[in-house]
Design a protein around this motif. Structure first.
Motif, short mmCIF file in Angstrom:
data_model
loop_
_atom_site.label_atom_id
_atom_site.label_comp_id
_atom_site.label_asym_id
_atom_site.label_seq_id
_atom_site.Cartn_x
_atom_site.Cartn_y
_atom_site.Cartn_z
N ARG A 25 -24.91 59.04 -16.64
CA ARG A 25 -26.26 58.72 -17.12
C ARG A 25 -26.06 58.19 -18.54
N VAL A 26 -26.23 56.90 -18.68
CA VAL A 26 -25.92 56.20 -19.92
C VAL A 26 -26.94 56.57 -21.00
N PHE A 27 -26.43 56.81 -22.20
CA PHE A 27 -27.28 57.09 -23.35
C PHE A 27 -27.46 55.80 -24.12
N PRO A 28 -28.59 55.45 -24.60
CA PRO A 28 -29.90 56.09 -24.56
C PRO A 28 -30.80 55.60 -23.43
N SER A 29 -30.34 54.62 -22.63
CA SER A 29 -31.22 54.00 -21.62
C SER A 29 -31.58 54.95 -20.48
N GLY A 30 -30.69 55.89 -20.15
CA GLY A 30 -30.95 56.81 -19.04
C GLY A 30 -30.58 56.23 -17.69
N LYS A 31 -30.02 55.02 -17.67
CA LYS A 31 -29.60 54.38 -16.43
C LYS A 31 -28.41 55.13 -15.83
N GLN A 33 -25.12 55.01 -13.49
CA GLN A 33 -24.17 54.03 -12.99
C GLN A 33 -22.82 54.68 -12.70
N GLY A 37 -19.35 53.78 -19.17
CA GLY A 37 -20.45 54.08 -20.06
C GLY A 37 -20.28 55.40 -20.77
N GLY A 39 -22.19 58.81 -22.14
CA GLY A 39 -23.35 59.63 -21.86
C GLY A 39 -22.96 60.83 -21.03
N THR A 66 -31.37 64.02 -14.24
CA THR A 66 -32.20 62.86 -13.94
C THR A 66 -32.20 62.60 -12.45
#
Length: 91
Positions: A25-31, A33, A37, A39, A66
């Motif tokens: 869960r990539v920080f800060p976008s929350g995506k 993948q 990345g 996160g 998430t």
């Protein structure tokens, strides 16, 4: 150098980092993948039983705090199928 160990979110098996798939869960976008990345990360064994349990019981979602998109699970199933066919070719 000391080896990096990780734990599968599904079966709780401990192993070397390279033995698992990494979901981020990539920080800060929350995506959410695969593989890359910075996160919050979760690791899962590349096995059918682990992927089934992770999807059914939302173990990746709980670990990453998430919702995990269905497309990510489809990608993981596809990756598992590809790795299984490659293993059969090698045998």
């Amino acid at each position: 150098m000391k080896p990096n160990y990780r734990r599968c979110v599904s079966c709780r098996q401990v192993g070397l980092k390279e033995e698992f798939w990494r979901i981020v869960r990539v920080f800060p976008s929350g995506k959410v993948q695969l593989d890359e990345g910075m996160g919050r990360s979760a690791y899962i064994c590349p096995q059918t039983s682990c992927l089934q349990a992770a999807q059914k019981k939302n173990r990746l979602g709980r670990s990453l705090h998430t919702t995990v998109p269905e497309t990510l699970y489809q990608t993981l199933w596809q990756r598992l199928a590809n790795s299984n066919t490659q293993n059969q070719i090698l045998i």
